[in-house]
Scaffold this motif. Structure first.
Motif, PDB file in Angstrom:
ATOM      1  N   MET A 119      46.609  -4.115 -61.824  1.00  0.00           N
ATOM      2  CA  MET A 119      46.453  -5.389 -61.130  1.00  0.00           C
ATOM      3  C   MET A 119      45.656  -6.350 -62.005  1.00  0.00           C
ATOM      4  N   ILE A 120      46.253  -7.482 -62.366  1.00  0.00           N
ATOM      5  CA  ILE A 120      45.572  -8.486 -63.175  1.00  0.00           C
ATOM      6  C   ILE A 120      44.836  -9.459 -62.250  1.00  0.00           C
ATOM      7  N   MET A 121      43.547  -9.602 -62.466  1.00  0.00           N
ATOM      8  CA  MET A 121      42.752 -10.571 -61.716  1.00  0.00           C
ATOM      9  C   MET A 121      42.946 -11.951 -62.346  1.00  0.00           C
ATOM     10  N   LYS A 122      43.302 -12.930 -61.542  1.00  0.00           N
ATOM     11  CA  LYS A 122      43.497 -14.291 -62.046  1.00  0.00           C
ATOM     12  C   LYS A 122      42.524 -15.230 -61.346  1.00  0.00           C
ATOM     13  N   GLN A 123      41.783 -15.990 -62.142  1.00  0.00           N
ATOM     14  CA  GLN A 123      40.808 -16.914 -61.571  1.00  0.00           C
ATOM     15  C   GLN A 123      40.870 -18.265 -62.264  1.00  0.00           C
ATOM     16  N   ILE A 124      40.642 -19.305 -61.478  1.00  0.00           N
ATOM     17  CA  ILE A 124      40.308 -20.621 -62.019  1.00  0.00           C
ATOM     18  C   ILE A 124      38.825 -20.846 -61.745  1.00  0.00           C
ATOM     19  N   MET A 125      38.078 -21.169 -62.784  1.00  0.00           N
ATOM     20  CA  MET A 125      36.668 -21.529 -62.632  1.00  0.00           C
ATOM     21  C   MET A 125      36.552 -23.031 -62.861  1.00  0.00           C
ATOM     22  N   LEU A 126      36.437 -23.772 -61.777  1.00  0.00           N
ATOM     23  CA  LEU A 126      36.337 -25.228 -61.833  1.00  0.00           C
ATOM     24  C   LEU A 126      34.878 -25.639 -61.967  1.00  0.00           C
ATOM     25  N   ILE A 127      34.601 -26.467 -62.965  1.00  0.00           N
ATOM     26  CA  ILE A 127      33.248 -26.993 -63.161  1.00  0.00           C
ATOM     27  C   ILE A 127      33.312 -28.502 -62.975  1.00  0.00           C
ATOM     28  N   THR A 128      32.624 -29.005 -61.968  1.00  0.00           N
ATOM     29  CA  THR A 128      32.764 -30.418 -61.606  1.00  0.00           C
ATOM     30  C   THR A 128      31.524 -30.909 -60.886  1.00  0.00           C
ATOM     31  N   ASP A 129      31.396 -32.232 -60.789  1.00  0.00           N
ATOM     32  CA  ASP A 129      30.353 -32.794 -59.933  1.00  0.00           C
ATOM     33  C   ASP A 129      30.949 -33.313 -58.620  1.00  0.00           C
ATOM     34  N   GLY A 130      32.216 -32.947 -58.372  1.00  0.00           N
ATOM     35  CA  GLY A 130      32.852 -33.280 -57.099  1.00  0.00           C
ATOM     36  C   GLY A 130      33.419 -34.691 -57.065  1.00  0.00           C
ATOM     37  N   CYS A 131      33.796 -35.114 -55.869  1.00  0.00           N
ATOM     38  CA  CYS A 131      34.273 -36.481 -55.619  1.00  0.00           C
ATOM     39  C   CYS A 131      35.529 -36.812 -56.422  1.00  0.00           C
ATOM     40  N   SER A 132      36.574 -36.021 -56.242  1.00  0.00           N
ATOM     41  CA  SER A 132      37.861 -36.346 -56.851  1.00  0.00           C
ATOM     42  C   SER A 132      38.367 -37.662 -56.269  1.00  0.00           C
ATOM     43  N   ASN A 133      39.117 -38.412 -57.074  1.00  0.00           N
ATOM     44  CA  ASN A 133      39.541 -39.738 -56.604  1.00  0.00           C
ATOM     45  C   ASN A 133      40.951 -40.120 -57.036  1.00  0.00           C
ATOM     46  N   VAL A 134      41.733 -39.148 -57.526  1.00  0.00           N
ATOM     47  CA  VAL A 134      43.092 -39.452 -57.968  1.00  0.00           C
ATOM     48  C   VAL A 134      44.021 -38.305 -57.567  1.00  0.00           C
ATOM     49  N   GLY A 135      45.182 -38.637 -57.027  1.00  0.00           N
ATOM     50  CA  GLY A 135      46.232 -37.639 -56.829  1.00  0.00           C
ATOM     51  C   GLY A 135      46.042 -36.745 -55.617  1.00  0.00           C
ATOM     52  N   GLU A 136      46.713 -35.582 -55.682  1.00  0.00           N
ATOM     53  CA  GLU A 136      46.728 -34.661 -54.563  1.00  0.00           C
ATOM     54  C   GLU A 136      45.333 -34.153 -54.210  1.00  0.00           C
ATOM     55  N   SER A 137      45.195 -33.709 -52.968  1.00  0.00           N
ATOM     56  CA  SER A 137      43.935 -33.149 -52.502  1.00  0.00           C
ATOM     57  C   SER A 137      43.609 -31.871 -53.283  1.00  0.00           C
ATOM     58  N   PRO A 138      42.389 -31.773 -53.826  1.00  0.00           N
ATOM     59  CA  PRO A 138      42.029 -30.539 -54.521  1.00  0.00           C
ATOM     60  C   PRO A 138      41.937 -29.343 -53.587  1.00  0.00           C
ATOM     61  N   VAL A 139      41.647 -29.596 -52.304  1.00  0.00           N
ATOM     62  CA  VAL A 139      41.606 -28.508 -51.327  1.00  0.00           C
ATOM     63  C   VAL A 139      43.014 -27.945 -51.129  1.00  0.00           C
ATOM     64  N   MET A 140      44.007 -28.823 -51.020  1.00  0.00           N
ATOM     65  CA  MET A 140      45.396 -28.376 -50.891  1.00  0.00           C
ATOM     66  C   MET A 140      45.835 -27.626 -52.149  1.00  0.00           C
ATOM     67  N   ALA A 141      45.469 -28.156 -53.310  1.00  0.00           N
ATOM     68  CA  ALA A 141      45.841 -27.510 -54.573  1.00  0.00           C
ATOM     69  C   ALA A 141      45.223 -26.121 -54.677  1.00  0.00           C
ATOM     70  N   ALA A 142      43.968 -25.976 -54.252  1.00  0.00           N
ATOM     71  CA  ALA A 142      43.308 -24.667 -54.291  1.00  0.00           C
ATOM     72  C   ALA A 142      43.992 -23.680 -53.352  1.00  0.00           C
ATOM     73  N   ALA A 143      44.427 -24.165 -52.181  1.00  0.00           N
ATOM     74  CA  ALA A 143      45.141 -23.294 -51.245  1.00  0.00           C
ATOM     75  C   ALA A 143      46.458 -22.808 -51.850  1.00  0.00           C
ATOM     76  N   LEU A 144      47.166 -23.685 -52.561  1.00  0.00           N
ATOM     77  CA  LEU A 144      48.402 -23.292 -53.224  1.00  0.00           C
ATOM     78  C   LEU A 144      48.135 -22.269 -54.327  1.00  0.00           C
ATOM     79  N   ALA A 145      47.038 -22.450 -55.046  1.00  0.00           N
ATOM     80  CA  ALA A 145      46.673 -21.481 -56.083  1.00  0.00           C
ATOM     81  C   ALA A 145      46.419 -20.106 -55.461  1.00  0.00           C
ATOM     82  N   ARG A 146      45.732 -20.106 -54.335  1.00  0.00           N
ATOM     83  CA  ARG A 146      45.458 -18.829 -53.652  1.00  0.00           C
ATOM     84  C   ARG A 146      46.755 -18.140 -53.265  1.00  0.00           C
ATOM     85  N   GLU A 147      47.729 -18.912 -52.788  1.00  0.00           N
ATOM     86  CA  GLU A 147      49.029 -18.337 -52.442  1.00  0.00           C
ATOM     87  C   GLU A 147      49.717 -17.729 -53.658  1.00  0.00           C
ATOM     88  N   ASP A 148      49.401 -18.249 -54.839  1.00  0.00           N
ATOM     89  CA  ASP A 148      49.964 -17.737 -56.086  1.00  0.00           C
ATOM     90  C   ASP A 148      49.165 -16.567 -56.656  1.00  0.00           C
TER      91      ASP A 148
END
Length: 250
Positions: A1-30
């Motif tokens: 089993m290969i463990m796959k992770q995204i480690m996001l480093i940010t100060d928050g407050c995204s302001n362009v494009g799709e919701s990062p919460v939605m994108a993270a949920a899609l990543a989890r599904e993957d």
């Protein structure tokens, strides 16, 4: 089993494009866990950023932690370790429920539970691991990038100490060109030298397309490229234009 992770480093407050919460949920599904390290400022902007950081990690099945620059490397290593153990424990719990019904590790008798915990710890140390670092280089992150680069080196040392194969890839967002949501700086590697001087000459931008950047990294996990209609990595010249050293790509 290969463990796959995204480690996001940010100060928050995204302001362009799709919701990062939605994108993270899609990543989890993957099958990709999304952890978030927040380097936030004080005041209202910091509070909003902190809320977004927690929501992204929750949607991505991972963990979040706010960190000052001085403890950044320690925080990244801790989150990676904890979520590897968590992912394996979830997989073991599924197997136990398949065999024993509604039971989980916590429901087992103490002697059996200790045996299972030993197996989980061993799997966490030996299972293959892929960590994609996704780093916010929007204008507000500029004073923090030196600490981020140091933390990457420390994290690669930590990953290299595992028994299992550990690979790291490094991305930043946004890119220099309009519409470039994420840029690959270091392809999958176990080479510590490849993470040197990644951010020395990056041009900072005000936009923070966190959601689109997460989706781009998901694409990389699937296809090995950020542009599946293209031919893999851009030529070295484009890295030079971005300010990323061409020889940092494996």
């Amino acid at each position: 089993m290969i463990m796959k992770q995204i480690m996001l480093i940010t100060d928050g407050c995204s302001n362009v494009g799709e919701s990062p919460v939605m994108a993270a949920a899609l990543a989890r599904e993957d099958g990709i866990t999304v952890n978030v390290v927040g380097i936030v400022d004080y005041g209202t902007i910091g509070e909003l950023g902190s809320i977004e950081i927690a929501e992204i990690a929750k949607a991505g099945g991972g963990m979040s932690q706010l960190s000052g620059t001085e403890k950044l490397a320690q925080t990244m290593q801790m989150l990676t370790r904890k979520t590897v153990v968590q992912t394996i424990q979830q997989a073991v719990n599924r197997e136990i429920r398949h065999i024993l019904g509604d039971q989980s590790v916590e429901d087992l008798p103490p002697d059996k539970r200790s045996q299972v915990v030993e197996v989980i710890d061993e799997m966490a140390e030996t299972s293959p691991l892929q960590v994609a670092l996704l780093i916010d280089v929007s204008a507000s992150m500029k004073p923090k990038l030196a600490a981020v680069e140091d933390a990457i080196r420390d994290m690669m040392l930590s990953l290299g100490a595992r028994k299992g194969e550990s690979k790291l890839a490094v991305f930043h967002f946004p890119g220099h060109r309009s519409g470039e949501d994420a840029v690959l700086d270091v392809d999958w590697t176990v080479d510590l030298g490849s993470a040197r001087s990644i951010f020395q000459r990056l041009a900072m931008r005000g936009a923070t397309p966190t959601g689109p950047a997460i989706l781009k990294v998901m694409e990389f996990f699937r296809y090995g490229t950020l542009n599946r209609n293209g031919h893999g990595l851009w030529p070295e010249e484009s890295y030079e234009r971005e300010g990323v050293l061409g020889d940092s790509v494996i």
